[in-house]
Design a protein around this motif. Structure first.
Motif, PDB file in Angstrom:
ATOM      1  N   LYS A 100     -12.319  -4.678   3.808  1.00  0.00           N
ATOM      2  CA  LYS A 100     -11.133  -5.526   3.701  1.00  0.00           C
ATOM      3  C   LYS A 100     -10.267  -5.114   2.512  1.00  0.00           C
ATOM      4  O   LYS A 100      -9.044  -5.235   2.550  1.00  0.00           O
ATOM      5  N   GLY A 101     -10.915  -4.640   1.454  1.00  0.00           N
ATOM      6  CA  GLY A 101     -10.168  -4.221   0.276  1.00  0.00           C
ATOM      7  C   GLY A 101      -9.188  -3.112   0.573  1.00  0.00           C
ATOM      8  O   GLY A 101      -8.081  -3.072   0.002  1.00  0.00           O
ATOM      9  N   PHE A 102      -9.556  -2.205   1.463  1.00  0.00           N
ATOM     10  CA  PHE A 102      -8.626  -1.137   1.854  1.00  0.00           C
ATOM     11  C   PHE A 102      -7.342  -1.732   2.405  1.00  0.00           C
ATOM     12  O   PHE A 102      -6.234  -1.340   2.012  1.00  0.00           O
ATOM     13  N   TYR A 103      -7.470  -2.707   3.321  1.00  0.00           N
ATOM     14  CA  TYR A 103      -6.274  -3.297   3.926  1.00  0.00           C
ATOM     15  C   TYR A 103      -5.500  -4.142   2.924  1.00  0.00           C
ATOM     16  O   TYR A 103      -4.263  -4.180   2.959  1.00  0.00           O
ATOM     17  N   MET A 104      -6.191  -4.830   2.024  1.00  0.00           N
ATOM     18  CA  MET A 104      -5.484  -5.596   0.999  1.00  0.00           C
ATOM     19  C   MET A 104      -4.612  -4.705   0.142  1.00  0.00           C
ATOM     20  O   MET A 104      -3.426  -4.991  -0.090  1.00  0.00           O
ATOM     21  N   TYR A 105      -5.184  -3.606  -0.329  1.00  0.00           N
ATOM     22  CA  TYR A 105      -4.407  -2.687  -1.158  1.00  0.00           C
ATOM     23  C   TYR A 105      -3.315  -1.996  -0.344  1.00  0.00           C
ATOM     24  O   TYR A 105      -2.152  -1.954  -0.759  1.00  0.00           O
TER      25      TYR A 105
ATOM     26  N   SER B 290     -12.369   1.651 -12.657  1.00  0.00           N
ATOM     27  CA  SER B 290     -13.443   1.526 -11.675  1.00  0.00           C
ATOM     28  C   SER B 290     -14.845   1.582 -12.271  1.00  0.00           C
ATOM     29  O   SER B 290     -15.749   0.893 -11.769  1.00  0.00           O
ATOM     30  N   PRO B 291     -15.098   2.352 -13.342  1.00  0.00           N
ATOM     31  CA  PRO B 291     -16.464   2.336 -13.898  1.00  0.00           C
ATOM     32  C   PRO B 291     -16.904   0.975 -14.429  1.00  0.00           C
ATOM     33  O   PRO B 291     -18.104   0.695 -14.508  1.00  0.00           O
ATOM     34  N   VAL B 292     -15.935   0.103 -14.780  1.00  0.00           N
ATOM     35  CA  VAL B 292     -16.316  -1.188 -15.357  1.00  0.00           C
ATOM     36  C   VAL B 292     -15.979  -2.369 -14.452  1.00  0.00           C
ATOM     37  O   VAL B 292     -16.192  -3.511 -14.830  1.00  0.00           O
ATOM     38  N   ARG B 293     -15.442  -2.096 -13.240  1.00  0.00           N
ATOM     39  CA  ARG B 293     -15.171  -3.223 -12.334  1.00  0.00           C
ATOM     40  C   ARG B 293     -15.598  -2.889 -10.910  1.00  0.00           C
ATOM     41  O   ARG B 293     -16.768  -3.051 -10.600  1.00  0.00           O
ATOM     42  N   GLY B 294     -14.767  -2.371 -10.059  1.00  0.00           N
ATOM     43  CA  GLY B 294     -15.092  -2.261  -8.637  1.00  0.00           C
ATOM     44  C   GLY B 294     -15.916  -1.067  -8.233  1.00  0.00           C
ATOM     45  O   GLY B 294     -16.345  -0.968  -7.083  1.00  0.00           O
ATOM     46  N   GLY B 295     -16.134  -0.114  -9.144  1.00  0.00           N
ATOM     47  CA  GLY B 295     -16.947   1.045  -8.831  1.00  0.00           C
ATOM     48  C   GLY B 295     -16.273   2.006  -7.874  1.00  0.00           C
ATOM     49  O   GLY B 295     -15.073   1.930  -7.600  1.00  0.00           O
ATOM     50  N   ARG B 296     -17.079   2.929  -7.344  1.00  0.00           N
ATOM     51  CA  ARG B 296     -16.532   3.967  -6.470  1.00  0.00           C
ATOM     52  C   ARG B 296     -15.896   3.404  -5.205  1.00  0.00           C
ATOM     53  O   ARG B 296     -14.900   3.945  -4.709  1.00  0.00           O
ATOM     54  N   ALA B 297     -16.479   2.345  -4.675  1.00  0.00           N
ATOM     55  CA  ALA B 297     -15.974   1.801  -3.417  1.00  0.00           C
ATOM     56  C   ALA B 297     -14.535   1.309  -3.562  1.00  0.00           C
ATOM     57  O   ALA B 297     -13.676   1.606  -2.727  1.00  0.00           O
ATOM     58  N   GLU B 298     -14.242   0.560  -4.633  1.00  0.00           N
ATOM     59  CA  GLU B 298     -12.881   0.082  -4.823  1.00  0.00           C
ATOM     60  C   GLU B 298     -11.939   1.226  -5.145  1.00  0.00           C
ATOM     61  O   GLU B 298     -10.803   1.271  -4.652  1.00  0.00           O
ATOM     62  N   ALA B 299     -12.393   2.188  -5.950  1.00  0.00           N
ATOM     63  CA  ALA B 299     -11.553   3.348  -6.265  1.00  0.00           C
ATOM     64  C   ALA B 299     -11.213   4.113  -4.998  1.00  0.00           C
ATOM     65  O   ALA B 299     -10.063   4.545  -4.798  1.00  0.00           O
ATOM     66  N   SER B 300     -12.201   4.302  -4.125  1.00  0.00           N
ATOM     67  CA  SER B 300     -11.944   4.988  -2.862  1.00  0.00           C
ATOM     68  C   SER B 300     -10.961   4.214  -1.997  1.00  0.00           C
ATOM     69  O   SER B 300     -10.051   4.788  -1.389  1.00  0.00           O
ATOM     70  N   ASN B 301     -11.127   2.886  -1.955  1.00  0.00           N
ATOM     71  CA  ASN B 301     -10.214   2.052  -1.172  1.00  0.00           C
ATOM     72  C   ASN B 301      -8.776   2.199  -1.637  1.00  0.00           C
ATOM     73  O   ASN B 301      -7.857   2.352  -0.838  1.00  0.00           O
ATOM     74  N   VAL B 302      -8.557   2.149  -2.937  1.00  0.00           N
ATOM     75  CA  VAL B 302      -7.185   2.152  -3.438  1.00  0.00           C
ATOM     76  C   VAL B 302      -6.536   3.522  -3.258  1.00  0.00           C
ATOM     77  O   VAL B 302      -5.329   3.621  -2.975  1.00  0.00           O
ATOM     78  N   ILE B 303      -7.321   4.591  -3.376  1.00  0.00           N
ATOM     79  CA  ILE B 303      -6.769   5.932  -3.160  1.00  0.00           C
ATOM     80  C   ILE B 303      -6.381   6.116  -1.695  1.00  0.00           C
ATOM     81  O   ILE B 303      -5.280   6.597  -1.378  1.00  0.00           O
ATOM     82  N   ARG B 304      -7.269   5.733  -0.800  1.00  0.00           N
ATOM     83  CA  ARG B 304      -6.965   5.845   0.630  1.00  0.00           C
ATOM     84  C   ARG B 304      -5.796   4.938   1.006  1.00  0.00           C
ATOM     85  O   ARG B 304      -4.944   5.294   1.833  1.00  0.00           O
ATOM     86  N   ALA B 305      -5.738   3.763   0.384  1.00  0.00           N
ATOM     87  CA  ALA B 305      -4.664   2.820   0.674  1.00  0.00           C
ATOM     88  C   ALA B 305      -3.305   3.387   0.282  1.00  0.00           C
ATOM     89  O   ALA B 305      -2.325   3.239   1.014  1.00  0.00           O
ATOM     90  N   MET B 306      -3.243   4.048  -0.867  1.00  0.00           N
ATOM     91  CA  MET B 306      -1.983   4.619  -1.315  1.00  0.00           C
ATOM     92  C   MET B 306      -1.503   5.700  -0.357  1.00  0.00           C
ATOM     93  O   MET B 306      -0.318   5.770  -0.003  1.00  0.00           O
TER      94      MET B 306
END
Length: 302
Positions: free
Chosen positions: A235-240, A271-287
Motif C-alpha cells: 500500500k505504501g507504494f500507492y500512497m507515495y 530509511s536506516p532509522v525508519r522504514g528500512g529497505r521496503a519503504e525506500a524501495s517503495n518511494v523510489i519505485r513510486a517516483m
C-alpha cells in the motif's frame, strides 16, 4: 410548473469484506429517502460477498462483478460510468466499511449542491472526518498538502456550521451531480487505490464547482483509520506514487512540483532509522511510476 425530484444512484465498491458490506447494505435499506438504484462493484472478492449480494433484499440492487481487482479507483470509475449511462441525476459514492445514518441520504438530497460530502464519525460518535479544509499545492514548505481538516479544526460535530467548504474529499459519502461528471470526466482508474478521490475533487474545484461538507449528514465508519502506518507495505507504494502524481499534475509552481523528488531523497536517506529497505524501495519505485502519470485524465465520460 412542478420540477421532478432528482434521482440518485449509490455506488458501492467492495473487496473481500462481506460482513462489513452486509451492514452497509442494511444501512442503505434503512434510508428514509430510498435511493433509486444501488450499484455494487464487486472487485473479484473471494469470500462470501457473492452470497451477501445474491440474498440481500435491498430494492434497486445491481451487481457488477469484476473478475479482476480494479482497486477502489477502478471500481468507482466503473460504478460511476454505469450510473451515468443509466441517466441518474446524482451519484453517491460509498465504501463498504461505512454505514449511513437513516436520514443521511435525505439530508444530502435536501441541499442544492453539485458536490456534497457526508461527515464521518466513528462507532462511538466521535468526529473522524479527515476531508481537507485546506489542501495546499502552492507552498513548497507544506510537506503534507492537507494543512487543515474537519476533524482537527472543529473537534466535534456540534461545533461545525451547517456546511463547510472542502478542498478534497474521500469517496465515502461523496455525492456528485451529473453535470460535474459531464464537465470533468470520471474518477481516474490508474490510481488503483488512494488519492483518486483527491484528484477528482481537485478537478471539480478547478472547474468551478464548490464542495460542501454537510454537518447533519452522518456517516459511521466501521473500521479505524490505519493506512498511515503502511508505508513499507504494498500500500505504501500507492500512497507515495499517487501523492507524487497529485503534486506533478496540480502543483501550482515549479517548487511544489519538485517536492516529490525531495520527499524521495529524504525518505531514502532516513530509511536506516525508519522504514528500512521496503519503504525506500517503495518511494523510489513510486517516483519512477508517478512521472508516467503526469497527464490529466480525459474529460469525456466514455
Amino acid at each position: 410548473m412542478s420540477t421532478a425530484p432528482e434521482t440518485v444512484a449509490v455506488v458501492v465498491v467492495t473487496h473481500n469484506r462481506a460482513d462489513l458490506l452486509l451492514h452497509m447494505l442494511d444501512g442503505l435499506r434503512a434510508q428514509t429517502h430510498a435511493p433509486d438504484a444501488v450499484i455494487v462493484v464487486d472487485n473479484a472478492s473471494g469470500d462470501h460477498t457473492s452470497d451477501v449480494l445474491a440474498f440481500h433484499d435491498l430494492p434497486g440492487l445491481q451487481v457488477l462483478r469484476s473478475e479482476d481487482n480494479l482497486g477502489g479507483a477502478g471500481g468507482f470509475h466503473l460504478g460511476m460510468k454505469t450510473a451515468h449511462a443509466q441517466g441518474f441525476d446524482r451519484v453517491w459514492l460509498m465504501d463498504d466499511d461505512v454505514v449511513p445514518a437513516p436520514d443521511c441520504l435525505a439530508v444530502l438530497m435536501s441541499y442544492d449542491g453539485d458536490c456534497l460530502m457526508a461527515v464521518r464519525e466513528d462507532r462511538n460518535g466521535h468526529l473522524v472526518e479527515k476531508a481537507a479544509l485546506r489542501f495546499d499545492l502552492s507552498s513548497p514548505f507544506a510537506i503534507k498538502p492537507k494543512t487543515a481538516m474537519v476533524e482537527t479544526t472543529y473537534g466535534e460535530r456540534s461545533a461545525m456550521p451547517p456546511t463547510v467548504e472542502l478542498e478534497n474529499v474521500a469517496f465515502e459519502g461523496f455525492m456528485v451531480r451529473r453535470r460535474v461528471v459531464d464537465t470533468i470526466g470520471m474518477p481516474d482508474p490508474s490510481y488503483f487505490i488512494f488519492y483518486d478521490d483527491v484528484d477528482f475533487a481537485l478537478r471539480a474545484r478547478r472547474a468551478g464547482f464548490r464542495i460542501l461538507g454537510v454537518r447533519d449528514a452522518v456517516l459511521v465508519r466501521q473500521l479505524d483509520f490505519s493506512q498511515q502506518h503502511a508505508l513499507d507495505t504494498w500500500k505504501g507504494f500507492y500512497m507515495y506514487r499517487n501523492l507524487f502524481v497529485v503534486h506533478l499534475r496540480y502543483g501550482e509552481n515549479v517548487l511544489v512540483r519538485l517536492k516529490p523528488w525531495l520527499i524521495t531523497a529524504v525518505v531514502v536517506l532516513l530509511s536506516p532509522v525508519r522504514g528500512g529497505r521496503a519503504e525506500a524501495s517503495n518511494v523510489i519505485r513510486a517516483m519512477r511510476a508517478a512521472r508516467g502519470m503526469r497527464s490529466l485524465p480525459p474529460t469525456t465520460v466514455d
